[in-house]
Design a protein around this motif. Sequence first.
Motif, mmCIF file in Angstrom:
data_model
loop_
_atom_site.group_PDB
_atom_site.id
_atom_site.type_symbol
_atom_site.label_atom_id
_atom_site.label_comp_id
_atom_site.label_asym_id
_atom_site.label_seq_id
_atom_site.Cartn_x
_atom_site.Cartn_y
_atom_site.Cartn_z
ATOM 1 N N LEU A 281 -1.987 2.622 7.250
ATOM 2 C CA LEU A 281 -1.524 3.515 6.174
ATOM 3 C C LEU A 281 -1.221 2.718 4.910
ATOM 4 N N GLY A 282 -0.747 1.483 5.088
ATOM 5 C CA GLY A 282 -0.504 0.618 3.922
ATOM 6 C C GLY A 282 -1.807 0.408 3.155
ATOM 7 N N ASP A 283 -2.866 0.217 3.915
ATOM 8 C CA ASP A 283 -4.183 0.031 3.304
ATOM 9 C C ASP A 283 -4.609 1.315 2.564
ATOM 10 N N LEU A 284 -4.333 2.459 3.186
ATOM 11 C CA LEU A 284 -4.674 3.728 2.514
ATOM 12 C C LEU A 284 -3.844 3.888 1.230
ATOM 13 N N GLN A 285 -2.604 3.437 1.282
ATOM 14 C CA GLN A 285 -1.746 3.527 0.085
ATOM 15 C C GLN A 285 -2.327 2.689 -1.062
ATOM 16 N N ASP A 286 -2.923 1.540 -0.695
ATOM 17 C CA ASP A 286 -3.524 0.702 -1.744
ATOM 18 C C ASP A 286 -4.715 1.396 -2.399
ATOM 19 N N ARG A 287 -5.392 2.259 -1.640
ATOM 20 C CA ARG A 287 -6.649 2.821 -2.160
ATOM 21 C C ARG A 287 -6.549 4.277 -2.613
ATOM 22 N N HIS A 288 -5.456 4.964 -2.192
ATOM 23 C CA HIS A 288 -5.329 6.378 -2.577
ATOM 24 C C HIS A 288 -4.014 6.553 -3.348
ATOM 25 N N GLU A 289 -4.151 6.884 -4.614
ATOM 26 C CA GLU A 289 -2.993 7.029 -5.505
ATOM 27 C C GLU A 289 -1.986 8.058 -4.975
ATOM 28 N N VAL A 290 -2.506 9.032 -4.206
ATOM 29 C CA VAL A 290 -1.657 10.136 -3.737
ATOM 30 C C VAL A 290 -0.642 9.680 -2.681
ATOM 31 N N VAL A 291 -0.893 8.524 -2.056
ATOM 32 C CA VAL A 291 0.034 8.059 -1.012
ATOM 33 C C VAL A 291 1.195 7.334 -1.692
ATOM 34 N N GLY A 292 2.327 8.004 -1.785
ATOM 35 C CA GLY A 292 3.476 7.448 -2.504
ATOM 36 C C GLY A 292 4.303 6.519 -1.644
ATOM 37 N N ASP A 293 4.431 6.841 -0.368
ATOM 38 C CA ASP A 293 5.298 6.030 0.498
ATOM 39 C C ASP A 293 4.716 6.006 1.906
ATOM 40 N N VAL A 294 4.844 4.866 2.556
ATOM 41 C CA VAL A 294 4.466 4.718 3.967
ATOM 42 C C VAL A 294 5.716 4.222 4.682
ATOM 43 N N ARG A 295 6.069 4.873 5.776
ATOM 44 C CA ARG A 295 7.318 4.474 6.444
ATOM 45 C C ARG A 295 7.254 4.861 7.917
ATOM 46 N N GLY A 296 8.208 4.346 8.654
ATOM 47 C CA GLY A 296 8.280 4.707 10.063
ATOM 48 C C GLY A 296 9.003 3.651 10.852
ATOM 49 N N LEU A 297 9.119 3.910 12.125
ATOM 50 C CA LEU A 297 9.755 2.987 13.058
ATOM 51 C C LEU A 297 8.943 3.088 14.346
ATOM 52 N N GLY A 298 8.441 1.946 14.841
ATOM 53 C CA GLY A 298 7.591 1.979 16.020
ATOM 54 C C GLY A 298 6.398 2.879 15.786
ATOM 55 N N ALA A 299 6.092 3.703 16.785
ATOM 56 C CA ALA A 299 4.903 4.562 16.700
ATOM 57 C C ALA A 299 5.230 5.934 16.124
ATOM 58 N N MET A 300 6.176 5.956 15.203
ATOM 59 C CA MET A 300 6.585 7.171 14.490
ATOM 60 C C MET A 300 6.353 6.847 13.022
ATOM 61 N N VAL A 301 5.150 7.139 12.536
ATOM 62 C CA VAL A 301 4.733 6.610 11.229
ATOM 63 C C VAL A 301 4.231 7.758 10.352
ATOM 64 N N ALA A 302 4.516 7.680 9.055
ATOM 65 C CA ALA A 302 4.125 8.773 8.158
ATOM 66 C C ALA A 302 3.780 8.252 6.776
ATOM 67 N N MET A 303 3.057 9.104 6.041
ATOM 68 C CA MET A 303 2.852 8.821 4.614
ATOM 69 C C MET A 303 3.311 10.035 3.820
ATOM 70 N N GLU A 304 4.010 9.764 2.734
ATOM 71 C CA GLU A 304 4.483 10.844 1.864
ATOM 72 C C GLU A 304 3.553 10.928 0.661
ATOM 73 N N LEU A 305 2.995 12.117 0.433
ATOM 74 C CA LEU A 305 2.018 12.288 -0.642
ATOM 75 C C LEU A 305 2.700 12.824 -1.904
ATOM 76 N N VAL A 306 2.327 12.226 -3.030
ATOM 77 C CA VAL A 306 2.925 12.630 -4.314
ATOM 78 C C VAL A 306 1.831 12.838 -5.358
ATOM 79 N N GLU A 307 2.123 13.725 -6.305
ATOM 80 C CA GLU A 307 1.133 13.984 -7.360
ATOM 81 C C GLU A 307 1.104 12.849 -8.366
ATOM 82 N N ASP A 308 2.258 12.165 -8.448
ATOM 83 C CA ASP A 308 2.384 11.105 -9.448
ATOM 84 C C ASP A 308 3.392 10.099 -8.900
ATOM 85 N N ARG A 309 2.998 8.841 -8.846
ATOM 86 C CA ARG A 309 3.895 7.851 -8.238
ATOM 87 C C ARG A 309 5.159 7.620 -9.058
ATOM 88 N N GLY A 310 5.074 7.905 -10.362
ATOM 89 C CA GLY A 310 6.254 7.731 -11.213
ATOM 90 C C GLY A 310 7.286 8.823 -10.973
#
Length: 447
Positions: free
Chosen positions: A356-385
Amino acid sequence: MELPQERRLVTDIPGPRSRELLARRNAAIPKAVFNTVPVFVERASGAIVEDVDGNRLIDFGAGLAVLNVGNAHPAVVEAIREQADAYTHTCFHVTLHEPYVALAERLNELTPGDHEKRTMLVNSGAEAVENAVKLARSFTGRPAAVTFDHAFHGRTLLALTLTGKAMPYKLGFGPFAPEVYRLPFAYPYRCPTGRPPEECGPSCADLVIDEIERHIGPDSVACVIAEPVQGEGGFVVPAPEFLPRLAQYCRDRGILFVADEVQTGFGRTGRWFAAEHFGLVPDIVTTAKALGGGLPIGGVTARADIMDSVHVGGLGGTFGGNPIAAAAALEVIASIEREGLLERAERVGATLTAGLGDLQDRHEVVGDVRGLGAMVAMELVEDRGTKRPAKEAAARTIEECYRQGLIVLKAGTYDNVVRLLPPLTIADDLVEEGLGLLDKALAAATQ
Ligand SMILES: Cc1ncc(COP(=O)(O)O)c(C=O)c1O
């Protein structure tokens, strides 16, 4: 029957047979009972779900955080069969059975802390939460329960009152239960005190403590209930120090600290319970979901003095600790131990987080990647600012995923989080394939 652990698409999704069943479903079942992936299941095993049209989907949803040991784990299925052959139900309040006792013993051992504990068994996460608050009120003689923004604790009246999201959970279903107070949660990406992530934990803990001191009064508070990682709220991992500081404050003020581990439990985060990551020893722990490996069962595990303070007959229910569900749960626990699934959760989680970190580097819409163990998510935003939530993009990504044969789920107060919860037994190649499909889905959803 074990299925090949391979994705396979033979029709569009949904296929013709699923569409027929969807028409029957729509005529017979209210739309309020929602559904994410519009396919009907024929069979499932491991991390593959086969639908009634013969499509095989990669499962990154695990039946909503239930199938940590995989779909239809053979040893769990065998335990269910054996127990069903012997007897299916007694009601623990009529005649007793050993699976209830054995499961209570295991939960007393596995939950954080080596103090004396007792466990009661229930049917669901919401029922576990209801009983945790009942217990806290009875033990402390105090009325109030403190809950948090973005919390999800279930859909029964008290659990729903504790839940922090109007649409779709609460709208129109009030009035809610009294003496429930909602306070901010240390959500590092959107810190309620406006601080940077490294200051979010202490500043939010100070804010919560100040609110309890000034507005509620600590002597009125029976319990603080928190998900150690918020599940439906968007896989919000609280900033460091937030929960430990609150737990210490609770101890100082005679307030019980309840960890709702319904979604985070049973190896999902790489430990038996997520509270362990924060060094927490809760007074009460609620469990359900993955405990039964697909059968409905939950638990409330608490300090012995808290549990033993309740009068005979004050706790229970007809089906709580059903022997088939308890036998399944005992085998789930044994399978996690035998197969080293705590370590496996960390490894799966590391691959997902890096992916997901890699996807965040390539897709502007991925604002945050977070999680603990195998509980992982990405938060999508229209604008990172501005971090304006990208709700539509999340919905489209999820749809693009299932159309390509990957089950992923939505979460988040703003409906803009895509969460990943594969079975912990999933093979590495399916994890990688799923990440590749997510990449394509994000591209299609945002073009
Ligand atoms: C943290 C938490 N608590 C409680 C519940 C309610 O569990 P159930 O749906 O089994 O009632 C859920 C369900 O998602 C949950 O995630």
